[in-house]
Design an enzyme around this catalytic site. Structure first.
Site, PDB file in Angstrom:
ATOM      1  CG  ASP A  67      -0.256   0.174   2.547  1.00 27.11           C
ATOM      2  OD1 ASP A  67       0.797  -0.470   2.735  1.00 27.11           O
ATOM      3  OD2 ASP A  67      -0.744   0.932   3.412  1.00 27.11           O
ATOM      4  CD  GLU A 104       4.166   1.170   7.145  1.00 27.49           C
ATOM      5  OE1 GLU A 104       4.852   1.495   8.124  1.00 27.49           O
ATOM      6  OE2 GLU A 104       3.841   1.999   6.269  1.00 27.49           O
TER       7      GLU A 104
HETATM    8  N1  BES Z   1       8.739   3.214   5.394  1.00 22.13           N
HETATM    9  C1  BES Z   1       8.151   4.154   6.283  1.00 22.13           C
HETATM   10  C2  BES Z   1       8.925   4.346   7.558  1.00 22.13           C
HETATM   11  C3  BES Z   1      10.351   4.829   7.426  1.00 22.13           C
HETATM   12  C4  BES Z   1      10.753   5.672   6.414  1.00 22.13           C
HETATM   13  C5  BES Z   1      11.262   4.423   8.360  1.00 22.13           C
HETATM   14  C6  BES Z   1      12.075   6.091   6.321  1.00 22.13           C
HETATM   15  C7  BES Z   1      12.564   4.851   8.291  1.00 22.13           C
HETATM   16  C8  BES Z   1      12.978   5.687   7.250  1.00 22.13           C
HETATM   17  C9  BES Z   1       6.734   3.694   6.594  1.00 22.13           C
HETATM   18  O1  BES Z   1       6.029   3.341   5.445  1.00 22.13           O
HETATM   19  C10 BES Z   1       5.968   4.851   7.200  1.00 22.13           C
HETATM   20  O2  BES Z   1       5.786   5.829   6.524  1.00 22.13           O
HETATM   21  N2  BES Z   1       5.500   4.708   8.437  1.00 22.13           N
HETATM   22  C11 BES Z   1       4.672   5.699   9.037  1.00 22.13           C
HETATM   23  C12 BES Z   1       3.964   5.159  10.233  1.00 22.13           C
HETATM   24  C13 BES Z   1       2.590   4.579   9.954  1.00 22.13           C
HETATM   25  C14 BES Z   1       1.926   4.177  11.239  1.00 22.13           C
HETATM   26  C15 BES Z   1       1.716   5.504   9.153  1.00 22.13           C
HETATM   27  C16 BES Z   1       5.487   6.867   9.501  1.00 22.13           C
HETATM   28  O3  BES Z   1       6.663   6.736   9.863  1.00 22.13           O
HETATM   29  O4  BES Z   1       4.929   7.970   9.498  1.00 22.13           O
HETATM   30 MN    MN Z   2       7.147   2.121   4.247  1.00 18.71          MN
HETATM   31 MN    MN Z   3       5.376   5.260   4.468  1.00 12.81          MN
END
Ligand code: BES
Ligand code: MN
Ligand code: MN
Length: 457
Positions: free
Chosen positions: A88, A152
């Site tokens: 996603d 995610e």
């Molecule tokens: N892949 C990201 C997280 C990420 C990006 C970790 C770059 C380290 C470096 C992930 O898809 C993401 O965006 N996670 C969200 C949290 C989620 C609960 C919406 C975030 O970090 O905002």
């Molecule tokens: Mn991600």
């Molecule tokens: Mn992300």
């Protein structure tokens, strides 16, 4: 190594074409309008896993978006790697800021521009291709399980349930994830931690209806003004988060740990220039690397209220709102921080407005071990593929499910990210370097090889 390089070279164009096909599905999990595209993306991933040689491939339904599962178990005595990723993506808006359409992948300057190019389609798909490569070149050194989810970006609620209900099926020795950043192809790095997240929405209500701002203005508190003041008060003059108890459980790093962390290359001028800011901002007493890696923060993600359409409308709004996220570090707990925020926000609200705090999804911070066989295998894979040792770093983003893998399955994670912080994740013109994509497909098979070898020692 040469065999791996040759296979990638011989299949380069197809690897890219397949990723482009995947990127064309607008699999936005936040918006129900894309439900069908989400399902089609899941089917596409399942199909590619099957073609690559995975068995028991299944598009597992959940109460939300399905989870794609597939595996190849060749020998129970070999170690098992559980590959996690997400198909996603975040919404593409604001659309008008994209130079080329978000779901029509376009190459410019050696980079693939598309929503999901880096986060996470381009990154998890490297694992599918690395798996294909391993199958084609001989025997798989490890057993591999794939779990690619579709929620995610909206909190992985149903994955949590899936994990709890499928503990046996998901048994593995390590979770391997490519969904984080590295410093650059010249300076490879491995993230050894992720921040947690507490996310709330606040609503400030003044009068019981929108009012004429001339007739009533001056006599009734404006909720937009009050919200702005409340938000401004959430940081103190040292740019620390001004919520009592917020730092209570934060683990401070030792001076030598901080020194090691700050050894990573960082060029402040380039950083500022890339972002178009004249000066940086942040918690006093900490470097930028620390502010984005080992320190908790509070950010306003969106703020609205009153009239925001064309032209002018003279109105004193009845309500104003904001979405606020807090990034957490060990040993903060998202439920505790959300409660602290709520109690504080309600306490500081002046009597002329009512405030409502609604929690959204959260997630716990994690630190991944650097003394495990899997981490050592990752380090070795990086140094072979890049001809350089990878620097350990701490990531600023969150992958809430990582803490849950530890808690529910007792499995630790290795974060083998190949993206760059500047890849415009969640932003217009998201991109992923084609070179990083191919480099990842070269490095991942080495991880499996070394993980199997080191496990036998
Ligand atoms: N892949 C990201 C997280 C990420 C990006 C970790 C770059 C380290 C470096 C992930 O898809 C993401 O965006 N996670 C969200 C949290 C989620 C609960 C919406 C975030 O970090 O905002
Ligand atoms: Mn991600
Ligand atoms: Mn992300």
């Amino acid at each position: 190594m040469q065999q791996i390089k040759d296979y990638v070279e011989a299949n380069k164009q197809r690897f890219l074409d397949e990723l482009f096909e995947l990127l064309r599905f607008p699999s936005v999990s936040a918006d129900p309008a894309f439900k069908n595209d989400v399902l089609n993306a899941a089917e596409f991933v399942a199909g590619k896993l099957r073609v690559a040689g995975a068995e028991n491939v299944e598009v597992c339904p959940t109460a939300g978006n399905p989870i794609v599962y597939g595996e190849k178990i060749t020998d129970p005595s070999k170690p098992t790697v559980l590959v996690y990723g997400h198909y996603d993506v975040q919404p593409a808006d604001p659309l008008e800021l994209w130079k080329t359409p978000p779901f029509e992948p376009t190459v410019r300057d050696g980079k693939i521009f598309a929503r999901g190019a880096c986060d996470d389609k381009g990154q998890f798909y490297m694992h599918v291709k690395a798996f294909e490569l391993l199958q084609q070149l001989g025997e798989l050194p490890t057993n591999i399980k794939f779990m690619i989810e579709g929620e995610e970006e909206v909190g992985s609620k149903n994955l949590g349930i899936f994990v709890k209900n499928n503990k046996e099926r998901l048994k593995a020795d390590v979770v391997l994830i490519s969904d984080t950043s590295m410093i650059s192809l010249d300076t490879p790095s491995l993230e050894t931690g992720l921040r947690g997240l507490s996310y709330v929405e606040v609503e400030v209500t003044g009068p019981n209806r929108d009012l004429h701002s001339g007739v009533y203005g001056g006599a009734v508190a404006n909720p937009a003004t009050i919200l702005a003041k409340l938000i401004a008060s959430l940081h103190d003059e040292h740019n620390k988060v001004n919520i009592p108890g917020f730092y209570e459980d934060v683990v401070e790093l030792t001076p030598s740990e901080r020194e090691a962390l700050n050894k990573a290359p960082f060029n402040e001028n380039e950083y500022k220039e890339d972002l178009g800011v004249n000066a940086l901002w942040g918690e006093e007493g900490y470097t930028t690397i620390e502010r984005t890696g080992i320190r908790p923060t509070l950010e306003v993600n969106g703020i609205w209220g009153g009239y925001i359409g064309e032209g002018a409308k003279t109105v004193l709004p009845s309500k104003a709102s904001a979405k606020i996220s807090m990034r957490l570090v060990p040993n903060q707990k998202s439920s505790v921080i959300t409660e602290l925020f709520k109690a504080h926000f309600e306490r500081i609200a002046p009597p002329y407005v009512k405030v409502k705090v609604t929690p959204h999804h959260g997630g716990e911070p994690v630190v991944t071990p650097t003394d495990s066989i899997a981490y050592k295998a990752a380090v070795k894979a990086f140094s072979t593929a890049f001809g350089k040792d990878a620097i350990p770093t701490r990531g600023g983003g969150s992958i809430p499910i990582v803490a849950l893998f530890e808690e529910e399955l007792g499995i630790k994670t290795v974060l083998m990210g190949f993206g760059l912080d500047s890849d415009n994740l969640h932003s217009p013109n998201e991109k992923y370097d084609i070179a990083n994509y191919y480099k990842g497909i070269e490095t991942i098979p080495l991880f499996h090889k070394y993980f199997a070898e080191l496990s036998q020692l």
